[in-house]
Design an enzyme around this catalytic site. Structure first.
Site, PDB file in Angstrom:
ATOM      1  N   GLY A  43      79.267  27.080  78.520  1.00 41.22           N
ATOM      2  CA  GLY A  43      78.303  27.882  79.270  1.00 41.22           C
ATOM      3  C   GLY A  43      76.871  27.443  79.097  1.00 41.22           C
ATOM      4  N   GLU A  71      88.428  19.544  84.188  1.00 33.29           N
ATOM      5  CA  GLU A  71      88.780  20.891  83.764  1.00 33.29           C
ATOM      6  C   GLU A  71      88.816  21.868  84.930  1.00 33.29           C
ATOM      7  OE1 GLU A  71      86.078  21.491  80.565  1.00 33.29           O
ATOM      8  OE2 GLU A  71      87.490  20.702  79.095  1.00 33.29           O
ATOM      9  N   LYS A 287      38.984  43.764  75.219  1.00 34.38           N
ATOM     10  CA  LYS A 287      39.548  42.577  75.864  1.00 34.38           C
ATOM     11  C   LYS A 287      39.922  42.854  77.320  1.00 34.38           C
ATOM     12  CE  LYS A 287      42.985  42.377  73.036  1.00 34.38           C
ATOM     13  NZ  LYS A 287      42.645  43.533  72.182  1.00 34.38           N
ATOM     14  N   GLU A 311      51.207  45.792  78.873  1.00 36.55           N
ATOM     15  CA  GLU A 311      51.236  47.026  78.113  1.00 36.55           C
ATOM     16  C   GLU A 311      50.878  48.267  78.910  1.00 36.55           C
ATOM     17  OE1 GLU A 311      48.829  45.853  74.864  1.00 36.55           O
ATOM     18  OE2 GLU A 311      50.506  44.910  73.815  1.00 36.55           O
ATOM     19  N   ARG A 451      34.421  24.430  76.536  1.00 39.61           N
ATOM     20  CA  ARG A 451      34.360  23.001  76.804  1.00 39.61           C
ATOM     21  C   ARG A 451      33.485  22.685  78.008  1.00 39.61           C
ATOM     22  NH1 ARG A 451      40.745  22.090  76.233  1.00 39.61           N
ATOM     23  NH2 ARG A 451      40.837  21.805  73.995  1.00 39.61           N
TER      24      ARG A 451
END
Lengths: 590, 114
Positions: A43, A71, A287, A311, A451
């Site tokens: 599987g 098979e 945040k 959440e 950056r």
């Protein structure tokens, strides 16, 4: 590709699989005209991979394929691959695919003497010739071991078979059941030394995850990690970490964070479009608010934003943001903003990845917010979760989608410790934290890195007002971040300590001066001592020299006075004599 | 010795009249192994079913499609077509005990062909 490549011609020819992601980690596909072993437990998706390799080869690369099932029956196979969305019947009718099911009735078979597998060769050769097959899948030839009585003959014949395939130039994919310790039960890897792919299907904490790894690939570079893969209605898709490579396009365009003072901190213009932004902080540091403000700003620009919330529900987020004067509801109504609630533990990481891929494909957003990525931790180990986040970031970057990710950091851990190890992939990293000082709890925001832009190294206090987020200058000194009266006190303290420092320097300077003088005078005294000593020693040396000369003279005189025989050697025997004389003479006076 | 391209039959009158043994031997060209198998098969048939058997030789090089139809992997393969059920014996038939066991000869007669 590698230096120790044994191929006469530098590069291994490759047969592209067409399987999403697999060609990226193999740098082009499976070895052309050579066998590849795909091994894995029951599987794990071996048969599907082999079938998809043939189906895509036939459809996309005009390479007809022969599938030999040892098979499953042809009917089972058709049913199996129908779930992948390939029309096998059509391919078979068009002579692009040949399905052969090899039965071997071992119960009613007796071995009586030597044999070979020429019948199988003839059978495969005929099928290959019928459709002009360029690809062959053997699924799984290993089962012959269980059915044929003589494994020695079988091994020899399999070796012959693979040579035969090589001579014919067909690309072979063979599947093998994984055995304990080894790659396959029957050590099929003995015959297949060119490329070995390992599949794995495990259930960790009730969540199913599939993994693919290139164990070896002779003569070619390849990705060596374990890559998650998915099986869905469009087949297999392997999710490499860095499918984008280095030819990724970067944008110079800047977009607002939605917070003017934060834009100022980020070189005055905000984030780069298509960059990835990490907002990390402990619970309650704001945040989500920073992320939602960015979502709002995105919609204001007339762009689309996908908000993946782990959440909170959509209505919860909208209500919470209203409290700071941010109304997101109109954007959801106008279709600029789409909330997608995700249940962290409800599905495996790959399923999350897949659903994110699909959502992004459907909605075509310009920006994506994931709040918070730390929720992936619930669906697997930290390393796995980190890999998934890497892949998400990578995927979004490759599509020039700006990604804002929030990361909930557990209280008490250093804020910069990202459990997910993703900081290297993040372009702009904002740290949000709470500072408790002077009976106040203040939120501060800090740019850990950004950056490609001159960004502020200053912290800012940020306040959540009913007008949104407001950034305020803070004092940043050796003793932390201070505001208000604390800041004034600290500044005075620092001024005073500065003056003390100056005085200290002066004192040390004069100390140094006097030390120098002292040392110099010591050097002079030492030199004088030395000179005196030198003179004394010199005098002693001279005296000794004189004495040596006079001794010699005395010795000669003495021998003369004794009337020594002149034919004897004057020096040697007399030496002993004279030394005796000497001792005698020295003793005499005492 | 060359094997005949056409199926050959080898029947006689003695033995059990109800049971005709139909034995099909699959070969691939005239390899020593295939030739040996046919020779031994004939010996066995003469010893055990004299006059009561038919041998068919099928060369898969001439009829490659039969390999798939008749599920032949090993060469040589001897198939007992009748009496039913179908039984297969693979190999060059050098192991006479297994040949007899595989064919399930009606009586375990001791006459062992040399």
């Amino acid at each position: 590709m590698t230096a120790q490549n044994k191929q006469p011609v530098g590069r291994v020819a490759k047969a592209p699989s067409g399987i999403r992601g697999l060609d990226e980690i193999t740098f082009g596909g499976l070895p052309q005209g050579r066998p590849t072993l795909v091994c894995g437990g029951a599987g794990s998706g071996k048969t599907l991979l082999a079938l998809e390799f043939l189906a895509r080869g036939a459809i996309e690369f005009d390479e007809p394929g022969l599938f030999v099932g040892f098979e499953e029956t042809a009917e089972e196979l058709s049913a199996n691959i129908a779930s992948l969305g390939f029309d096998l019947e059509k391919l078979v009718t068009a002579k692009k695919l040949y399905l052969d099911h090899v039965k071997f009735d071992h119960v009613h078979t007796v071995e009586a003497g030597e044999f070979d597998l020429e019948g199988l060769f003839i059978r495969l050769g005929r099928a290959i010739d019928l459709i002009g097959a360029r690809r062959v899948a053997l699924d799984t030839i290993e089962s012959l071991f269980a059915r044929l009585p003589n494994p020695v003959v079988l091994r020899a014949e399999l070796q012959r078979l693979f040579r035969w395939f090589k001579d014919r130039g067909v690309t072979v994919v063979m599947t093998g059941e994984r055995g304990g310790g080894l790659h396959t039960r029957s050590e099929l890897e003995e015959y297949v030394s060119d490329c070995v792919i390992k599949l794995d299907h495990r259930v960790v904490d009730g969540v199913s995850t599939r993994r693919l790894r290139i164990v070896k690939y002779r003569g070619s570079a390849h990705g060596t990690n374990e890559y998650p893969f998915l099986i869905d209605d469009s087949g297999i898709s392997v999710l490499p970490i860095t499918s984008l490579g280095l030819e990724q396009q970067v944008s110079y365009e800047r977009i607002s964070t939605g917070i003017p003072r934060l834009d100022m901190m980020l070189g005055g213009e905000g984030y780069y479009r298509g960059s990835s932004i990490l907002l990390s902080g402990t619970s309650g540091t704001g945040k989500s608010t920073v992320a939602a403000t960015f979502a709002d700003a995105t919609c204001r620009r007339g762009e689309r934003c996908l908000y993946l919330a782990f959440e909170e529900s959509k209505s919860q987020i909208i209500r919470n943001m209203r409290s700071i004067g941010l109304d997101l509801e109109p954007w959801t109504v106008s279709g600029k903003l789409r909330f997608v609630p995700l249940r962290p533990a409800s599905s495996g990481l790959e399923t999350h990845l897949n659903s994110i891929h699909r959502q992004v494909g459907e909605f075509q957003p310009d920006a994506v917010v994931i709040d918070p990525i730390s929720s992936f931790m619930h669906s697997g180990s930290p390393i796995e979760a980190g890999n998934v986040v890497l892949r998400i970031v990578d995927f979004l970057k490759s599509r020039q989608i700006t990604a804002v990710l929030t990361n909930l950091v557990a209280g008490g851990t250093p804020e910069k410790a990202t459990d997910l190890n993703i900081s290297s992939l993040i372009d702009t990293w904002l740290l949000l934290r709470e500072v408790e000082l002077g009976g106040e709890r203040n939120r501060v925001i800090d740019i850990v890195k950004s950056r490609g832009m001159a960004h502020s190294n200053q912290m800012r206090e940020f306040r959540l007002t009913d007008q949104g987020i407001e950034l305020v200058d803070v004092y940043r000194g050796s003793e932390g971040v201070l505001t208000g009266s604390m800041r004034l006190a600290q500044e005075a303290k620092e001024l005073a300590s500065g003056e003390r420092l100056l005085a200290e320097v002066e004192r040390k300077k004069s100390l140094l001066d006097s030390k120098r003088r002292l040392t110099m005078s010591r050097i002079d005294a030492l030199r004088l001592d030395f000179e005196t000593e030198e003179q004394e020693i010199q005098a002693a040396i001279e005296e000794a020299e004189q004495r040596k000369d006079s001794l010699k003279r005395e010795r000669v005189e003495m021998s003369v006075s004794r009337g020594a025989d002149h034919t004897e050697n004057v020096d040697q025997p007399n030496d002993l004599e004279s030394s005796q004389d000497q001792t005698v003479r020295q003793r005499d006076p005492s | 010795m060359n094997l005949p391209a056409e199926p050959i039959s080898d029947t006689a009158t003695r033995g059990d009249p109800e049971q005709t043994w139909l034995l099909r031997l699959y070969v691939a060209g005239s390899t020593p192994r295939c030739v040996a198998a046919l020779t031994r098969l004939k010996e066995v048939c003469e010893a055990f079913f004299p006059g009561n058997h038919r041998i068919e030789v099928i060369d898969l090089l001439d009829h490659p499609e039969l390999a798939e139809r008749d599920e032949i992997l090993a060469i040589p393969t001897l198939v007992r077509q009748s009496p039913l059920p179908i039984r297969k014996i693979i190999g060059d038939l050098s192991d006479i005990h297994n040949v007899l066991a595989g064919l399930q000869t009606p009586t375990s007669r001791p006459s062992k062909p040399s």
